[in-house]
Every structure is written in structure tokens, then in C-alpha cells.
Design an enzyme around this catalytic site. Structure first.
Site, short mmCIF file in Angstrom:
data_model
loop_
_atom_site.label_atom_id
_atom_site.label_comp_id
_atom_site.label_asym_id
_atom_site.label_seq_id
_atom_site.Cartn_x
_atom_site.Cartn_y
_atom_site.Cartn_z
N ARG A 1 1.69 -0.35 11.06
CA ARG A 1 2.98 -0.69 11.65
C ARG A 1 3.15 -0.07 13.03
O ARG A 1 3.92 -0.57 13.86
CB ARG A 1 4.11 -0.32 10.70
CG ARG A 1 4.16 -1.23 9.48
CD ARG A 1 5.20 -0.80 8.48
NE ARG A 1 4.88 0.44 7.81
CZ ARG A 1 4.20 0.55 6.67
NH1 ARG A 1 3.78 -0.53 6.05
NH2 ARG A 1 3.94 1.71 6.14
N GLU B 1 -2.53 12.63 -1.02
CA GLU B 1 -2.05 13.29 -2.25
C GLU B 1 -3.25 13.61 -3.15
O GLU B 1 -3.35 14.70 -3.71
CB GLU B 1 -1.07 12.35 -2.95
CG GLU B 1 -0.13 13.07 -3.87
CD GLU B 1 0.88 12.12 -4.48
OE1 GLU B 1 1.06 11.00 -3.96
OE2 GLU B 1 1.49 12.51 -5.49
P1 AMP Z 1 2.42 10.86 6.41
O1 AMP Z 1 1.00 10.94 6.88
O2 AMP Z 1 2.63 11.53 5.07
O3 AMP Z 1 3.41 11.34 7.45
O4 AMP Z 1 2.73 9.33 6.10
C1 AMP Z 1 3.05 8.47 7.14
C2 AMP Z 1 2.42 7.11 6.96
O5 AMP Z 1 2.60 6.60 5.66
C3 AMP Z 1 3.07 6.14 7.92
O6 AMP Z 1 2.06 5.33 8.51
C4 AMP Z 1 4.03 5.36 7.06
O7 AMP Z 1 4.02 4.00 7.42
C5 AMP Z 1 3.55 5.55 5.62
N1 AMP Z 1 4.63 5.96 4.71
C6 AMP Z 1 4.73 7.16 4.07
N2 AMP Z 1 5.81 7.23 3.29
C7 AMP Z 1 6.46 6.04 3.43
C8 AMP Z 1 7.70 5.50 2.90
N3 AMP Z 1 8.48 6.18 2.06
N4 AMP Z 1 8.06 4.26 3.30
C9 AMP Z 1 7.28 3.55 4.17
N5 AMP Z 1 6.12 4.00 4.70
C10 AMP Z 1 5.70 5.23 4.34
#
Ligand code: AMP
Length: 176
Positions: A59, A96
Site C-alpha cells: 500500500r 510474530e
Molecule cells: P509493522 O511492521 O508491525 O509496523 O506493520 C506494518 C505493516 O503491516 C504495514 O505495511 C501495514 O500495512 C501492515 N499492517 C499491520 N497491522 C495492520 C492493521 N491492523 N491493519 C492494516 N494493515 C496492517
């Protein structure tokens, strides 16, 4: 007009139980919502020299492409392992369960370029941290990371700020 936050759809238990998925397609399909989002993601950086936008798969490509066009600068994709066709540098990050890797083309960022990183949402910050490391490995300056959504309880903003990176977001949601 409804605000940006109100145009984001919440989908419970997607892609797995306990996750509230923040679906930005409802925001992007709205012409004024999309434009306002792009404008607000860069507005705080007005006056700062930005040489390139790095968008994080997938995205971040939609937003990053629009922002790069708006600023009349180049766009660079950071993609998941194995997707980029040319020579790449890889950076592993924690999921995770287990690890994954993000990649960038070796000739995409030049030393001392000012880079803005863009994605739709910051959760734990692991993905954005990998992008920061890739850019810094090419001696690029990360001048900021811009997201539509911040999930502050997951600590991503703090993680990036601890790396000395400015974090911008348009709205926040509680929980995961
Ligand atoms: P992080 O690396 O944990 O910060 O996760 C960010 C990535 O995961 C981004 O590219 C987001 O598009 C996706 N993502 C994580 N959690 C969500 C959520 N609750 N809703 C939508 N996209 C998420």
C-alpha cells in the site's frame, strides 16, 4: 467532508482472529479523501528538501507514487524478499513467528539523498525499521516516515524515533 479517519474501514478478525484490519481502500476510492491524504502526508515537510520517496510494499506504493508525483521527485520501491528483478540489498525483520526480509535495488538510493519513507500504517514498526536500515546502508538520509495510520499501543513510532527518525501520521487507533 468526513475526515480521513472516518473514511478508513475497520474489519475485525482479518487476516486472523484478534486483528482489527484498517482498510484504506475506502479512503483511496474517494477522490477528495485520496487527495487530502496525499496533501497531509507531506504538508509538515514543506520547506524540507526531499530527493526521493521510498514506498513500502504494497500500500506504500499507492501513496508513495502519488506523493512522488506531487513533489516531482523519484519513487523507489522497497519490496518483500525475491520480488525485485535487479541486484538487491536485503534486511531481515522480525515477524510474530519467524523472520522475513525487505529488499531494495542496490542503485536506488545514492549517498546523501534525502529520503521520505511512506506506508499506510505503522504497527510494531518492524517493516519501516527495515526500510530505514536499507536506506542508511546506502548512506541515504531518512528525513521522515509518513503514515496514514499509527497504532500507538504497538510502539512503532517510539521505535523509529529511537532511531532518530521523525514520524508523521494522520490519525491513530487504539488497540491492534
Ligand atoms: P509493522 O511492521 O508491525 O509496523 O506493520 C506494518 C505493516 O503491516 C504495514 O505495511 C501495514 O500495512 C501492515 N499492517 C499491520 N497491522 C495492520 C492493521 N491492523 N491493519 C492494516 N494493515 C496492517
Amino acid at each position: 467532508m468526513q475526515g480521513i479517519k472516518e473514511k478508513i474501514r475497520a474489519i475485525p478478525d482479518y487476516p486472523k482472529p484478534g486483528i482489527m484490519f484498517r482498510d484504506i481502500t475506502t479512503l483511496l476510492q474517494d477522490a477528495r479523501g485520496f487527495r487530502k491524504t496525499v496533501d497531509e502526508m507531506v504538508q509538515p515537510l514543506a520547506g524540507t528538501r526531499i530527493d526521493k520517496v521510498v514506498g513500502i510494499e504494497a500500500r506504500g506504493f499507492i501513496l508513495g507514487g502519488a506523493i512522488a508525483h506531487q513533489l516531482s521527485i523519484g519513487f523507489v520501491p522497497v519490496r518483500k524478499r525475491g520480488k525485485l528483478p535487479w541486484k538487491t540489498r536485503s534486511q531481515e525483520y522480525q515477524l510474530e513467528y519467524g523472520t522475513d526480509a525487505m529488499e531494495i535495488h542496490v542503485d536506488a538510493v545514492q549517498p546523501n539523498e534525502n529520503i521520505l519513507i511512506v506506508d499506510d500504517l505503522i504497527a510494531t514498526g518492524g517493516t519501516a525499521e527495515a526500510a530505514i536500515k536499507l536506506i542508511r546502508a546506502h548512506q541515504g538520509n531518512v528525513i521522515g516516515c509518513s503514515f496514514i495510520v499509527d497504532l500507538p499501543e504497538l510502539g512503532g513510532r517510539k521505535k523509529l524515533e529511537a532511531l532518530g527518525v521523525q514520524v508523521l501520521s494522520l490519525c491513530e487507533f487504539d488497540g491492534h
